[in-house]
Enzyme design. Structure first.
Site, mmCIF file in Angstrom:
data_model
loop_
_atom_site.group_PDB
_atom_site.id
_atom_site.type_symbol
_atom_site.label_atom_id
_atom_site.label_comp_id
_atom_site.label_asym_id
_atom_site.label_seq_id
_atom_site.Cartn_x
_atom_site.Cartn_y
_atom_site.Cartn_z
ATOM 1 C CG HIS A 231 13.253 -47.175 -26.632
ATOM 2 N ND1 HIS A 231 12.257 -48.135 -26.663
ATOM 3 C CD2 HIS A 231 13.815 -47.275 -25.384
ATOM 4 C CE1 HIS A 231 12.208 -48.765 -25.500
ATOM 5 N NE2 HIS A 231 13.159 -48.274 -24.714
ATOM 6 C CD GLU A 232 16.682 -45.885 -23.485
ATOM 7 O OE1 GLU A 232 16.379 -45.395 -22.378
ATOM 8 O OE2 GLU A 232 16.555 -47.089 -23.747
ATOM 9 C CG HIS B 215 11.864 -44.842 -21.319
ATOM 10 N ND1 HIS B 215 10.758 -45.588 -20.991
ATOM 11 C CD2 HIS B 215 12.708 -45.698 -21.974
ATOM 12 C CE1 HIS B 215 10.908 -46.833 -21.415
ATOM 13 N NE2 HIS B 215 12.079 -46.926 -22.019
ATOM 14 C CD GLU C 10 11.763 -50.516 -21.510
ATOM 15 O OE1 GLU C 10 12.193 -50.274 -22.655
ATOM 16 O OE2 GLU C 10 12.171 -49.915 -20.491
#
Length: 323
Positions: free
Chosen positions: A154-155, A158, A233
């Site tokens: 997930h990170e 970004h 997100e």
């Protein structure tokens, strides 16, 4: 805006994010038009103050973009670690290596923050300058390797989708408006109450007009930026889950992180609040399971837990249909 990686795009979320950026652009154009209109009645010194606010906001934005990694690590009290800096660092590097191989992207610098709050964040102006930070609470035995991998995926999404750049550009207008509000307040306080309309007795002071316009623009841009942040997100959840192929692991990590945050004292959460925009989950007590929507969600940098879990369920259904 995505880099050349194996992270899957999401056309629906991309369209919504593009629409949000377009609305921010319209607000910016309207703001500039209003300032130019007001400028016809301002003194030269007022125009200089407006220009100074724009230049200063640009400096803040550039500084934030180029030093976001150093600022975030310092705020978190994190320390960069190599693969040979202990068992915990070796374990974390191994999982990051796997995610980067899956995503076909450069490996970021790795840092660990000494905090019992389970969380993680990634920042940096591009993939080559990125840093990934994981708290010690996130690396506890309570989280499986698959769950930690989902959070890291997930990170890293970004980073792959250049979210720091996107949010910095989106925030520029709000920074300008916020500076003008402050300058207008002190200008009216100490500037002797200069007035528009050729100083007619009933006219409003120029600084009050600029302040009023700036407050409206700041409020609108703030809400749009929060909306954009929540979309990004959701996009990171989706692309991270698709990359690892394990949405259930990311769902489980979300629930565990939220539960862990709820056990952290409020005063400690307040200390971590400056990093909320970066964190995997915000440093705030969350309602888990069936919580009603509240006004606070509109101002949140992250979607509600229920919304994130529901979107990951859709990803799981998509993967099941593809098999």
């Amino acid at each position: 805006m995505a880099a050349r990686t194996r992270y899957a795009p999401d056309r629906g979320l991309t369209a919504r994010m593009t629409a949000t950026m377009f609305l921010l652009g319209l607000v910016f154009v309207g703001f500039v038009a209003a300032i130019i209109g007001i400028g016809a009645a301002t003194h030269a010194s007022d125009a200089v103050i407006v220009l100074f606010a724009v230049v200063l906001a640009g400096g803040f934005a550039i500084g934030s973009l180029f030093y976001s990694d150093k600022i975030a690590l310092s705020t978190a009290g994190a320390k960069e670690v190599g693969p040979n800096d202990g068992e915990q660092a070796r374990y974390l590097h191994g999982i990051v290596d796997r995610v980067c191989a899956l995503a076909d992207m450069p490996k970021p610098r790795i840092a660990i923050a000494p905090s019992p709050m389970p969380n993680a964040f990634a920042t940096g102006r591009n993939a080559d300058k990125a840093v990934l930070c994981v708290t010690t609470g996130m690396m506890s035995p309570n989280f499986t390797p698959e769950e930690l991998e989902g959070v890291i995926a997930h990170e890293m999404s970004h980073v792959a989708h250049k979210d720091v750049q996107v949010m910095t550009i989106a925030s520029f207008l709000a920074i300008v408006a916020a500076l003008l509000i402050r300058f207008s307040f002190y200008g009216e306080l100490f500037g002797g109450g200069r007035r528009s309309n050729n100083n007619n007795g009933g006219a409003l002071p120029i600084f009050l007009i600029i302040m009023g316009v700036s407050i409206v623009v700041y409020a609108i841009s703030f809400l749009l930026i929060r909306l954009l942040s929540r979309y990004r997100e959701l996009a990171a959840d989706r692309s991270g889950a698709l990359l690892t192929g394990q949405p259930s692991a990311l769902k489980s990590a979300l629930v565990k992180v939220s539960s862990g945050i709820n056990r952290i004292p409020t005063k400690d959460l307040r200390t971590a609040e400056p990093l909320n925009a970066f964190f995997f989950a915000p440093a705030a007590h969350l309602t888990i399971g069936g919580g009603k929507k509240s006004l606070s969600e509109i101002f949140s940098t992250h979607p509600s837990l229920e919304r994130r879990l529901a979107e990951l369920d859709k990803v799981q259904q998509q993967l099941n249909q593809a098999r």
